[in-house]
Design a protein around this motif. Sequence first.
Motif, PDB file in Angstrom:
ATOM      1  N   GLN A  25      10.207  -0.130  -4.465  1.00  0.00           N
ATOM      2  CA  GLN A  25      11.170   0.278  -5.482  1.00  0.00           C
ATOM      3  C   GLN A  25      11.239  -0.736  -6.619  1.00  0.00           C
ATOM      4  O   GLN A  25      11.315  -0.362  -7.800  1.00  0.00           O
ATOM      5  CB  GLN A  25      12.546   0.457  -4.842  1.00  0.00           C
ATOM      6  N   GLN A  26      11.232  -2.019  -6.269  1.00  0.00           N
ATOM      7  CA  GLN A  26      11.300  -3.054  -7.300  1.00  0.00           C
ATOM      8  C   GLN A  26      10.072  -3.019  -8.205  1.00  0.00           C
ATOM      9  O   GLN A  26      10.186  -3.177  -9.433  1.00  0.00           O
ATOM     10  CB  GLN A  26      11.431  -4.429  -6.644  1.00  0.00           C
ATOM     11  N   CYS A  27       8.911  -2.800  -7.611  1.00  0.00           N
ATOM     12  CA  CYS A  27       7.684  -2.745  -8.419  1.00  0.00           C
ATOM     13  C   CYS A  27       7.651  -1.505  -9.303  1.00  0.00           C
ATOM     14  O   CYS A  27       7.090  -1.551 -10.410  1.00  0.00           O
ATOM     15  CB  CYS A  27       6.468  -2.793  -7.493  1.00  0.00           C
ATOM     16  N   GLU A  28       8.242  -0.423  -8.853  1.00  0.00           N
ATOM     17  CA  GLU A  28       8.335   0.764  -9.700  1.00  0.00           C
ATOM     18  C   GLU A  28       9.167   0.472 -10.946  1.00  0.00           C
ATOM     19  O   GLU A  28       8.835   0.921 -12.045  1.00  0.00           O
ATOM     20  CB  GLU A  28       8.947   1.923  -8.909  1.00  0.00           C
ATOM     21  N   VAL A  29      10.250  -0.295 -10.772  1.00  0.00           N
ATOM     22  CA  VAL A  29      11.088  -0.684 -11.916  1.00  0.00           C
ATOM     23  C   VAL A  29      10.286  -1.528 -12.903  1.00  0.00           C
ATOM     24  O   VAL A  29      10.461  -1.427 -14.126  1.00  0.00           O
ATOM     25  CB  VAL A  29      12.332  -1.455 -11.426  1.00  0.00           C
ATOM     26  N   LEU A  30       9.368  -2.343 -12.367  1.00  0.00           N
ATOM     27  CA  LEU A  30       8.554  -3.227 -13.206  1.00  0.00           C
ATOM     28  C   LEU A  30       7.267  -2.555 -13.687  1.00  0.00           C
ATOM     29  O   LEU A  30       6.410  -3.208 -14.275  1.00  0.00           O
ATOM     30  CB  LEU A  30       8.198  -4.490 -12.409  1.00  0.00           C
ATOM     31  N   ASN A  31       7.135  -1.253 -13.411  1.00  0.00           N
ATOM     32  CA  ASN A  31       5.943  -0.477 -13.794  1.00  0.00           C
ATOM     33  C   ASN A  31       4.665  -1.037 -13.157  1.00  0.00           C
ATOM     34  O   ASN A  31       3.608  -1.075 -13.789  1.00  0.00           O
ATOM     35  CB  ASN A  31       5.799  -0.431 -15.321  1.00  0.00           C
ATOM     36  N   ARG A  32       4.810  -1.476 -11.915  1.00  0.00           N
ATOM     37  CA  ARG A  32       3.658  -1.943 -11.159  1.00  0.00           C
ATOM     38  C   ARG A  32       3.455  -1.027  -9.960  1.00  0.00           C
ATOM     39  O   ARG A  32       4.415  -0.588  -9.325  1.00  0.00           O
ATOM     40  CB  ARG A  32       3.859  -3.388 -10.699  1.00  0.00           C
ATOM     41  N   SER A  33       2.214  -0.756  -9.667  1.00  0.00           N
ATOM     42  CA  SER A  33       1.891   0.180  -8.603  1.00  0.00           C
ATOM     43  C   SER A  33       1.689  -0.562  -7.278  1.00  0.00           C
ATOM     44  O   SER A  33       0.825  -1.429  -7.170  1.00  0.00           O
ATOM     45  CB  SER A  33       0.618   0.961  -8.952  1.00  0.00           C
ATOM     46  N   VAL A  34       2.519  -0.233  -6.306  1.00  0.00           N
ATOM     47  CA  VAL A  34       2.388  -0.766  -4.954  1.00  0.00           C
ATOM     48  C   VAL A  34       2.445   0.387  -3.971  1.00  0.00           C
ATOM     49  O   VAL A  34       3.373   1.205  -4.014  1.00  0.00           O
ATOM     50  CB  VAL A  34       3.509  -1.786  -4.634  1.00  0.00           C
ATOM     51  N   GLN A  35       1.454   0.462  -3.103  1.00  0.00           N
ATOM     52  CA  GLN A  35       1.393   1.522  -2.096  1.00  0.00           C
ATOM     53  C   GLN A  35       1.761   0.955  -0.733  1.00  0.00           C
ATOM     54  O   GLN A  35       1.629  -0.247  -0.484  1.00  0.00           O
ATOM     55  CB  GLN A  35      -0.020   2.115  -2.044  1.00  0.00           C
ATOM     56  N   VAL A  36       2.227   1.839   0.155  1.00  0.00           N
ATOM     57  CA  VAL A  36       2.603   1.433   1.508  1.00  0.00           C
ATOM     58  C   VAL A  36       1.834   2.280   2.516  1.00  0.00           C
ATOM     59  O   VAL A  36       1.710   3.497   2.354  1.00  0.00           O
ATOM     60  CB  VAL A  36       4.118   1.579   1.754  1.00  0.00           C
ATOM     61  N   VAL A  37       1.322   1.627   3.547  1.00  0.00           N
ATOM     62  CA  VAL A  37       0.655   2.298   4.659  1.00  0.00           C
ATOM     63  C   VAL A  37       1.467   2.039   5.924  1.00  0.00           C
ATOM     64  O   VAL A  37       1.709   0.873   6.267  1.00  0.00           O
ATOM     65  CB  VAL A  37      -0.789   1.789   4.847  1.00  0.00           C
ATOM     66  N   ASN A  38       1.915   3.089   6.594  1.00  0.00           N
ATOM     67  CA  ASN A  38       2.628   2.928   7.854  1.00  0.00           C
ATOM     68  C   ASN A  38       1.626   2.814   8.998  1.00  0.00           C
ATOM     69  O   ASN A  38       0.839   3.729   9.234  1.00  0.00           O
ATOM     70  CB  ASN A  38       3.554   4.116   8.122  1.00  0.00           C
ATOM     71  N   LEU A  39       1.650   1.686   9.709  1.00  0.00           N
ATOM     72  CA  LEU A  39       0.750   1.479  10.840  1.00  0.00           C
ATOM     73  C   LEU A  39       1.500   1.484  12.173  1.00  0.00           C
ATOM     74  O   LEU A  39       0.934   1.078  13.190  1.00  0.00           O
ATOM     75  CB  LEU A  39      -0.011   0.156  10.693  1.00  0.00           C
ATOM     76  N   ASP A  40       2.734   1.950  12.168  1.00  0.00           N
ATOM     77  CA  ASP A  40       3.509   2.010  13.410  1.00  0.00           C
ATOM     78  C   ASP A  40       3.496   3.439  13.944  1.00  0.00           C
ATOM     79  O   ASP A  40       4.194   4.310  13.408  1.00  0.00           O
ATOM     80  CB  ASP A  40       4.947   1.560  13.153  1.00  0.00           C
ATOM     81  N   PRO A  41       2.735   3.695  15.007  1.00  0.00           N
ATOM     82  CA  PRO A  41       2.647   5.068  15.533  1.00  0.00           C
ATOM     83  C   PRO A  41       3.917   5.519  16.237  1.00  0.00           C
ATOM     84  O   PRO A  41       4.019   6.683  16.623  1.00  0.00           O
ATOM     85  CB  PRO A  41       1.472   4.980  16.516  1.00  0.00           C
ATOM     86  N   ALA A  42       4.883   4.614  16.411  1.00  0.00           N
ATOM     87  CA  ALA A  42       6.157   4.964  17.047  1.00  0.00           C
ATOM     88  C   ALA A  42       7.295   5.050  16.028  1.00  0.00           C
ATOM     89  O   ALA A  42       8.452   5.219  16.421  1.00  0.00           O
ATOM     90  CB  ALA A  42       6.506   3.946  18.124  1.00  0.00           C
ATOM     91  N   ALA A  43       6.994   4.927  14.754  1.00  0.00           N
ATOM     92  CA  ALA A  43       8.032   4.949  13.724  1.00  0.00           C
ATOM     93  C   ALA A  43       8.745   6.302  13.724  1.00  0.00           C
ATOM     94  O   ALA A  43       8.108   7.352  13.841  1.00  0.00           O
ATOM     95  CB  ALA A  43       7.435   4.667  12.357  1.00  0.00           C
ATOM     96  N   GLU A  44      10.053   6.239  13.582  1.00  0.00           N
ATOM     97  CA  GLU A  44      10.843   7.469  13.531  1.00  0.00           C
ATOM     98  C   GLU A  44      11.347   7.768  12.132  1.00  0.00           C
ATOM     99  O   GLU A  44      11.508   8.930  11.763  1.00  0.00           O
ATOM    100  CB  GLU A  44      12.030   7.363  14.505  1.00  0.00           C
ATOM    101  N   TYR A  45      11.620   6.717  11.356  1.00  0.00           N
ATOM    102  CA  TYR A  45      12.170   6.938  10.025  1.00  0.00           C
ATOM    103  C   TYR A  45      11.811   5.776   9.110  1.00  0.00           C
ATOM    104  O   TYR A  45      11.852   4.618   9.515  1.00  0.00           O
ATOM    105  CB  TYR A  45      13.701   7.073  10.079  1.00  0.00           C
ATOM    106  N   PHE A  46      11.443   6.105   7.884  1.00  0.00           N
ATOM    107  CA  PHE A  46      11.346   5.128   6.797  1.00  0.00           C
ATOM    108  C   PHE A  46      11.530   5.896   5.502  1.00  0.00           C
ATOM    109  O   PHE A  46      11.235   7.097   5.427  1.00  0.00           O
ATOM    110  CB  PHE A  46      10.013   4.358   6.827  1.00  0.00           C
ATOM    111  N   ASP A  47      12.020   5.218   4.474  1.00  0.00           N
ATOM    112  CA  ASP A  47      12.368   5.926   3.242  1.00  0.00           C
ATOM    113  C   ASP A  47      11.427   5.618   2.085  1.00  0.00           C
ATOM    114  O   ASP A  47      11.765   5.905   0.927  1.00  0.00           O
ATOM    115  CB  ASP A  47      13.816   5.632   2.841  1.00  0.00           C
ATOM    116  N   TYR A  48      10.265   5.036   2.370  1.00  0.00           N
ATOM    117  CA  TYR A  48       9.299   4.807   1.294  1.00  0.00           C
ATOM    118  C   TYR A  48       8.235   5.910   1.309  1.00  0.00           C
ATOM    119  O   TYR A  48       7.997   6.570   2.326  1.00  0.00           O
ATOM    120  CB  TYR A  48       8.638   3.435   1.436  1.00  0.00           C
TER     121      TYR A  48
END
Length: 233
Positions: A25-48
């Motif tokens: 979110q912070q990088c979006e405000v700064l007009n910088r592109s940051v991607q996220v990869v979820n590597l947790d196969p047990a994850a139940e929730y994330f908001d990115y």
Amino acid sequence: MPRYAQLVMGPAGSGKSTYCSTIQQQCEVLNRSVQVVNLDPAAEYFDYSVLADIRELIQVDDVMEDDSLRFGPNGGLIYCMEYFANNFDWLADCLGHMEDDYILFDCPGQIELYTHLPIMKQLVDQLQQWEFRVCGVFLVDSQFMVESFKFVSGVMAALSAMVSLEIPQVNIMTKMDLLNKKAKKEIERYLDPDMYSLMQDSSDIWKSKKFKKLTKAICGLVDDYSMVRFFAI
């Protein structure tokens, strides 16, 4: 141009997904592109928003429900990560070949992945082969770091990941806003600690002479070589 990657690590509940979401979110405000990869196969929730999600490849629940495997939660997660390590082509397809990428990898919290299993090291080696410059970010919940013996445990977990992965690493105490005023003053000692002083202050806690000697040796290793320091967020 090289690409850049952060492996976001730490125990379960230390704030890894929140960290990834906030950075994105912070990088979006700064007009910088940051991607996220979820590597947790047990994850139940994330908001990115995700570039790739390992649950599209394999999920812990599916492994645990397989009658031929009969794994519990930890065994199922390790099986998923081993399966992932054998299918890095899936990750390569998800990442593509764009230059100047900055990618956060939201990693599982099981400590055995960073101690005696080679999976995360294999991931680091593979990313480096794909011309990523990789660093580690190890998160620890500050609420569990305000006592000397718990702090030593957290330091050893961070050090274990650092030694295993052999990459530059930043260690962070999270959830500082949840500490009370007394704990916030106390935590300052642990950001850039004098390990011997911390041990001396807690001398009444150490009941066993044998384990006191072991703890002193560990503190000496960390302090003499300045191997672990923390930032607070």
